[in-house]
Motif scaffolding. Structure first.
Motif, PDB file in Angstrom:
ATOM      1  N   VAL A  58       0.833  -1.208   0.000  1.00 15.26           N
ATOM      2  CA  VAL A  58       0.000   0.000   0.000  1.00 15.26           C
ATOM      3  C   VAL A  58       0.866   1.256   0.000  1.00 15.26           C
ATOM      4  O   VAL A  58       0.606   2.213  -0.747  1.00 15.26           O
ATOM      5  N   ALA A  59       1.912   1.272   0.829  1.00 10.60           N
ATOM      6  CA  ALA A  59       2.771   2.454   0.939  1.00 10.60           C
ATOM      7  C   ALA A  59       3.501   2.740  -0.370  1.00 10.60           C
ATOM      8  O   ALA A  59       3.563   3.900  -0.817  1.00 10.60           O
ATOM      9  N   VAL A  60       4.047   1.702  -1.002  1.00  6.56           N
ATOM     10  CA  VAL A  60       4.765   1.898  -2.265  1.00  6.56           C
ATOM     11  C   VAL A  60       3.810   2.389  -3.353  1.00  6.56           C
ATOM     12  O   VAL A  60       4.157   3.273  -4.147  1.00  6.56           O
ATOM     13  N   THR A  61       2.593   1.839  -3.376  1.00  2.95           N
ATOM     14  CA  THR A  61       1.604   2.299  -4.352  1.00  2.95           C
ATOM     15  C   THR A  61       1.312   3.784  -4.169  1.00  2.95           C
ATOM     16  O   THR A  61       1.303   4.556  -5.142  1.00  2.95           O
ATOM     17  N   GLY A  62       1.078   4.195  -2.932  1.00  3.16           N
ATOM     18  CA  GLY A  62       0.775   5.596  -2.660  1.00  3.16           C
ATOM     19  C   GLY A  62       1.927   6.521  -2.967  1.00  3.16           C
ATOM     20  O   GLY A  62       1.753   7.574  -3.603  1.00  3.16           O
ATOM     21  N   LEU A  63       3.127   6.129  -2.560  1.00  2.00           N
ATOM     22  CA  LEU A  63       4.300   6.990  -2.762  1.00  2.00           C
ATOM     23  C   LEU A  63       4.672   7.101  -4.238  1.00  2.00           C
ATOM     24  O   LEU A  63       5.050   8.175  -4.708  1.00  2.00           O
ATOM     25  N   PHE A  64       4.564   6.003  -4.974  1.00  2.00           N
ATOM     26  CA  PHE A  64       4.892   6.056  -6.403  1.00  2.00           C
ATOM     27  C   PHE A  64       3.852   6.884  -7.158  1.00  2.00           C
ATOM     28  O   PHE A  64       4.189   7.592  -8.118  1.00  2.00           O
ATOM     29  N   THR A  65       2.595   6.807  -6.724  1.00  2.00           N
ATOM     30  CA  THR A  65       1.558   7.657  -7.325  1.00  2.00           C
ATOM     31  C   THR A  65       1.859   9.126  -7.073  1.00  2.00           C
ATOM     32  O   THR A  65       1.703   9.976  -7.962  1.00  2.00           O
ATOM     33  N   VAL A  66       2.291   9.440  -5.859  1.00  3.62           N
ATOM     34  CA  VAL A  66       2.685  10.812  -5.517  1.00  3.62           C
ATOM     35  C   VAL A  66       3.826  11.270  -6.433  1.00  3.62           C
ATOM     36  O   VAL A  66       3.808  12.389  -6.966  1.00  3.62           O
ATOM     37  N   ALA A  67       4.824  10.402  -6.637  1.00  3.05           N
ATOM     38  CA  ALA A  67       5.962  10.748  -7.491  1.00  3.05           C
ATOM     39  C   ALA A  67       5.527  10.966  -8.941  1.00  3.05           C
ATOM     40  O   ALA A  67       6.037  11.867  -9.624  1.00  3.05           O
ATOM     41  N   LEU A  68       4.561  10.156  -9.396  1.00  2.00           N
ATOM     42  CA  LEU A  68       4.089  10.290 -10.782  1.00  2.00           C
ATOM     43  C   LEU A  68       3.220  11.524 -10.992  1.00  2.00           C
ATOM     44  O   LEU A  68       2.939  11.900 -12.127  1.00  2.00           O
ATOM     45  N   ASN A  69       2.787  12.135  -9.901  1.00  2.00           N
ATOM     46  CA  ASN A  69       1.964  13.337  -9.985  1.00  2.00           C
ATOM     47  C   ASN A  69       2.676  14.558  -9.402  1.00  2.00           C
ATOM     48  O   ASN A  69       2.094  15.362  -8.681  1.00  2.00           O
ATOM     49  N   GLY A  70       3.948  14.682  -9.763  1.00  2.00           N
ATOM     50  CA  GLY A  70       4.717  15.859  -9.376  1.00  2.00           C
ATOM     51  C   GLY A  70       5.003  15.952  -7.898  1.00  2.00           C
ATOM     52  O   GLY A  70       5.141  17.053  -7.358  1.00  2.00           O
ATOM     53  N   PHE A  71       5.094  14.824  -7.206  1.00  2.50           N
ATOM     54  CA  PHE A  71       5.371  14.768  -5.768  1.00  2.50           C
ATOM     55  C   PHE A  71       4.356  15.579  -4.954  1.00  2.50           C
ATOM     56  O   PHE A  71       4.693  16.215  -3.965  1.00  2.50           O
ATOM     57  N   ASN A  72       3.108  15.509  -5.404  1.00  2.00           N
ATOM     58  CA  ASN A  72       2.015  16.158  -4.679  1.00  2.00           C
ATOM     59  C   ASN A  72       1.427  15.146  -3.684  1.00  2.00           C
ATOM     60  O   ASN A  72       0.704  14.221  -4.069  1.00  2.00           O
ATOM     61  N   PHE A  73       1.733  15.321  -2.398  1.00  2.00           N
ATOM     62  CA  PHE A  73       1.323  14.352  -1.386  1.00  2.00           C
ATOM     63  C   PHE A  73      -0.175  14.388  -1.090  1.00  2.00           C
ATOM     64  O   PHE A  73      -0.665  13.563  -0.325  1.00  2.00           O
ATOM     65  N   ALA A  74      -0.893  15.304  -1.706  1.00  2.58           N
ATOM     66  CA  ALA A  74      -2.345  15.310  -1.569  1.00  2.58           C
ATOM     67  C   ALA A  74      -2.969  14.085  -2.228  1.00  2.58           C
ATOM     68  O   ALA A  74      -4.106  13.715  -1.923  1.00  2.58           O
ATOM     69  N   TYR A  75      -2.215  13.423  -3.110  1.00  7.92           N
ATOM     70  CA  TYR A  75      -2.710  12.232  -3.805  1.00  7.92           C
ATOM     71  C   TYR A  75      -2.568  10.962  -2.964  1.00  7.92           C
ATOM     72  O   TYR A  75      -3.185   9.944  -3.283  1.00  7.92           O
ATOM     73  N   PHE A  76      -1.757  11.007  -1.924  1.00  7.89           N
ATOM     74  CA  PHE A  76      -1.399   9.777  -1.218  1.00  7.89           C
ATOM     75  C   PHE A  76      -2.614   9.073  -0.604  1.00  7.89           C
ATOM     76  O   PHE A  76      -2.915   7.919  -0.949  1.00  7.89           O
TER      77      PHE A  76
ATOM     78  N   LEU B 251       4.798  -5.187  -6.509  1.00  9.98           N
ATOM     79  CA  LEU B 251       3.349  -5.045  -6.605  1.00  9.98           C
ATOM     80  C   LEU B 251       2.930  -3.578  -6.528  1.00  9.98           C
ATOM     81  O   LEU B 251       2.088  -3.106  -7.299  1.00  9.98           O
ATOM     82  N   GLY B 252       3.521  -2.853  -5.573  1.00 13.99           N
ATOM     83  CA  GLY B 252       3.189  -1.437  -5.421  1.00 13.99           C
ATOM     84  C   GLY B 252       3.579  -0.619  -6.634  1.00 13.99           C
ATOM     85  O   GLY B 252       2.805   0.226  -7.105  1.00 13.99           O
ATOM     86  N   LEU B 253       4.778  -0.867  -7.155  1.00 13.09           N
ATOM     87  CA  LEU B 253       5.241  -0.137  -8.339  1.00 13.09           C
ATOM     88  C   LEU B 253       4.373  -0.452  -9.555  1.00 13.09           C
ATOM     89  O   LEU B 253       4.003   0.448 -10.325  1.00 13.09           O
ATOM     90  N   LEU B 254       4.044  -1.731  -9.728  1.00 10.35           N
ATOM     91  CA  LEU B 254       3.199  -2.147 -10.844  1.00 10.35           C
ATOM     92  C   LEU B 254       1.808  -1.524 -10.754  1.00 10.35           C
ATOM     93  O   LEU B 254       1.276  -1.012 -11.745  1.00 10.35           O
ATOM     94  N   THR B 255       1.221  -1.576  -9.575  1.00  9.91           N
ATOM     95  CA  THR B 255      -0.134  -1.061  -9.398  1.00  9.91           C
ATOM     96  C   THR B 255      -0.200   0.427  -9.702  1.00  9.91           C
ATOM     97  O   THR B 255      -1.055   0.886 -10.472  1.00  9.91           O
ATOM     98  N   ALA B 256       0.712   1.202  -9.116  1.00  7.79           N
ATOM     99  CA  ALA B 256       0.705   2.645  -9.348  1.00  7.79           C
ATOM    100  C   ALA B 256       1.028   2.982 -10.797  1.00  7.79           C
ATOM    101  O   ALA B 256       0.379   3.836 -11.411  1.00  7.79           O
ATOM    102  N   GLY B 257       2.034   2.305 -11.352  1.00  6.53           N
ATOM    103  CA  GLY B 257       2.431   2.586 -12.729  1.00  6.53           C
ATOM    104  C   GLY B 257       1.356   2.225 -13.745  1.00  6.53           C
ATOM    105  O   GLY B 257       1.050   3.015 -14.647  1.00  6.53           O
ATOM    106  N   LEU B 258       0.757   1.044 -13.569  1.00  3.71           N
ATOM    107  CA  LEU B 258      -0.284   0.626 -14.516  1.00  3.71           C
ATOM    108  C   LEU B 258      -1.571   1.430 -14.334  1.00  3.71           C
ATOM    109  O   LEU B 258      -2.281   1.694 -15.312  1.00  3.71           O
ATOM    110  N   ARG B 259      -1.870   1.820 -13.127  1.00  5.77           N
ATOM    111  CA  ARG B 259      -3.024   2.704 -12.911  1.00  5.77           C
ATOM    112  C   ARG B 259      -2.844   3.996 -13.701  1.00  5.77           C
ATOM    113  O   ARG B 259      -3.761   4.456 -14.369  1.00  5.77           O
ATOM    114  N   GLN B 260      -1.666   4.565 -13.581  1.00 12.08           N
ATOM    115  CA  GLN B 260      -1.389   5.838 -14.249  1.00 12.08           C
ATOM    116  C   GLN B 260      -1.403   5.680 -15.764  1.00 12.08           C
ATOM    117  O   GLN B 260      -1.870   6.559 -16.487  1.00 12.08           O
ATOM    118  N   ALA B 261      -0.900   4.548 -16.254  1.00 13.38           N
ATOM    119  CA  ALA B 261      -0.790   4.345 -17.697  1.00 13.38           C
ATOM    120  C   ALA B 261      -2.127   3.990 -18.340  1.00 13.38           C
ATOM    121  O   ALA B 261      -2.434   4.449 -19.445  1.00 13.38           O
TER     122      ALA B 261
END
Length: 323
Positions: A220-238, A275-285
Motif C-alpha cells: 500500500v505504501a509503495v503504491t501511494g508513494l509512487f503515485t505521488v511521485a508520478l503526480n509531481g510529488f504532490n502528497f495530496a494524492y497519497f 506489486l506497489g510499483l506495478l499497481t501505481a504505474g499501470l493505474r497511471q498508464a
C-alpha cells in the motif's frame, strides 16, 4: 523372537502436528472477512447479501461436485473440506458490485474453483490466486457493466468510483479522506468500500499470526508513494489513492495468499515492492483499476523469485578458493 515389524512405519512429512491446520486458518480468514461483508450489506442492502450468498454457495458446491465426479464419496469430501472455497467465494462476492447480474457470482465461483483451483490439484497447488483470477474473468466477461457502480443510495455512477477522477483527470475526489476510509457514500464493489472493516479483519489475522502485516503495508505504501511521485510529488494524492478502488482488499486479503507468495523474507519484500510499483504505474498508464492484474502478474513471477532468492542453510560456510 519378538516381532519388530511394527517399529518400521514410514510416512510422509510433516511429522509434527499442530492445531494451526489449513482448515483453522481458512475459518479465521472467513471470520476476518465478515466485517467488510457486513458493512457491504449495510451500505448496499439485501442485494449485496444475496450476491455474497450466491458466490459462497456456488464456490462450495463447485468443489463438492468436482470431487464427486473424481470418485470421492460425500463423506470423504466433508471430512477433508478445508474452507478454502469459502474464502474464495466470499472474496468473489466482495469483488463485484450490486449492478452485476445475479449469475455473475455463480459463474465466477465455478470458474475460480474448478478451472483455477481444482484442475491444478486443489488447495496449495494453484499457480495463481483464484479470487484474483476470477475478478479479471468477471471484468472481461461483463463489459456492459464495467465502469458503472451503484452507490449506497442506489444511484448508478459511471466511472471507477472515486479513483476515476484521480486517474483520468488528475482531480482529487469530492469525498473526504474520512468518507473514503469509512466507505460512506462511496460507489464501488460490495466488499472494498469500507476500509476500516478490511483493516480490522487484517489486524485480527495478524494477531493470530496468519499474516504478516508488514507486507501489505509495504504494498500500500509503495503504491501511494509512487503515485505521488508520478503526480509531481504532490502528497495530496497519497491518501485518496490508497483509500480508493480495490487496493486495500487486494493488498490485505489477496496478495497475502500463502500459495502464491515467495518463500523467503527478501523474496516477499521484492514481491510486495514490485506489486506497489506495478499497481501505481499501470493505474497511471491505463487510467483504470489494475490491482487484480498486478497481483496476477506477480503470482506468475513468484517461481522465478523463489529460484534466485533462497535462504542460506544453517551453518553453511562459503568455500575458500585455493590460492
Amino acid at each position: 523372537m519378538a516381532d519388530n515389524s511394527k517399529l518400521y512405519k514410514y510416512s510422509s512429512s510433516p511429522h509434527v502436528k499442530s492445531p494451526r491446520t489449513t482448515k483453522w486458518i481458512m475459518i479465521n480468514v472467513c471470520i476476518a472477512l465478515l466485517p467488510a461483508c457486513i458493512m457491504g450489506i449495510i451500505y448496499f442492502g439485501g442485494l449485496a447479501a444475496l450476491i455474497l450468498a450466491l458466490a459462497l454457495v456456488s464456490a462450495i458446491a463447485s468443489e463438492f461436485v468436482f470431487l464427486l465426479i473424481c470418485g470421492k464419496t460425500f463423506k470423504e469430501i466433508v471430512k477433508q473440506f478445508d474452507f478454502t472455497s469459502c474464502v474464495t467465494g466470499l472474496l468473489i462476492g466482495m469483488s463485484i458490485g450490486t449492478n452485476y447480474p445475479l449469475y455473475a457470482p455463480v459463474l465466477g465461483s465455478i470458474f475460480a474453483i474448478i478451472v483455477v483451483k481444482m484442475l491444478f490439484g486443489g488447495t496449495g497447488k494453484n499457480l495463481v490466486n483464484p479470487a484474483v483470477t476470477d475478478r479479471i474473468f468477471i471484468f472481461m466477461s461483463f463489459q456492459t457493466v464495467v465502469g458503472k457502480w451503484v452507490d449506497p443510495s442506489g444511484n448508478l455512477v459511471t466511472g471507477a468510483t472515486a479513483l476515476a477522477g484521480i486517474l483520468e483527470t488528475g482531480t482529487l475526489p469530492t469525498l473526504s479522506n474520512l468518507q473514503l476510509f469509512l466507505g460512506s457514500g462511496l460507489a464501488g464493489c460490495i466488499g472494498e468500500t469500507c476500509k476500516v472493516a478490511l483493516i480490522a479483519g487484517a489486524i485480527y489475522l495478524a494477531i493470530l499470526g496468519i499474516i504478516d502485516l508488514k507486507y501489505p503495508v509495504i504494498y500500500v505504501a509503495v503504491t501511494g508513494l509512487f503515485t505521488v511521485a508520478l503526480n509531481g510529488f504532490n502528497f495530496a494524492y497519497f491518501l485518496p489513492t490508497i483509500l480508493s478502488g480495490g487496493l486495500m482488499l487486494g493488498a490485505l486479503f489477496m496478495s497475502t495468499d500463502y500459495t502464491t507468495t515467495p518463500n523467503t523474507t527478501l523474496g516477499n519484500v521484492i514481491y510486495f515492492v514490485a506489486l506497489g510499483l506495478l499497481t501505481a504505474g499501470l493505474r497511471q498508464a491505463t487510467k483504470m483499476e489494475v490491482v487484480s492484474f498486478a497481483i496476477l502478474l506477480m503470482n506468475l513471477i513468484v517461481p522465478l523469485i523463489d529460484k534466485f532468492v533462497i535462504n542460506k542453510p544453517f551453518g553453511n560456510k562459503k568455500a575458500k578458493e585455493n590460492k
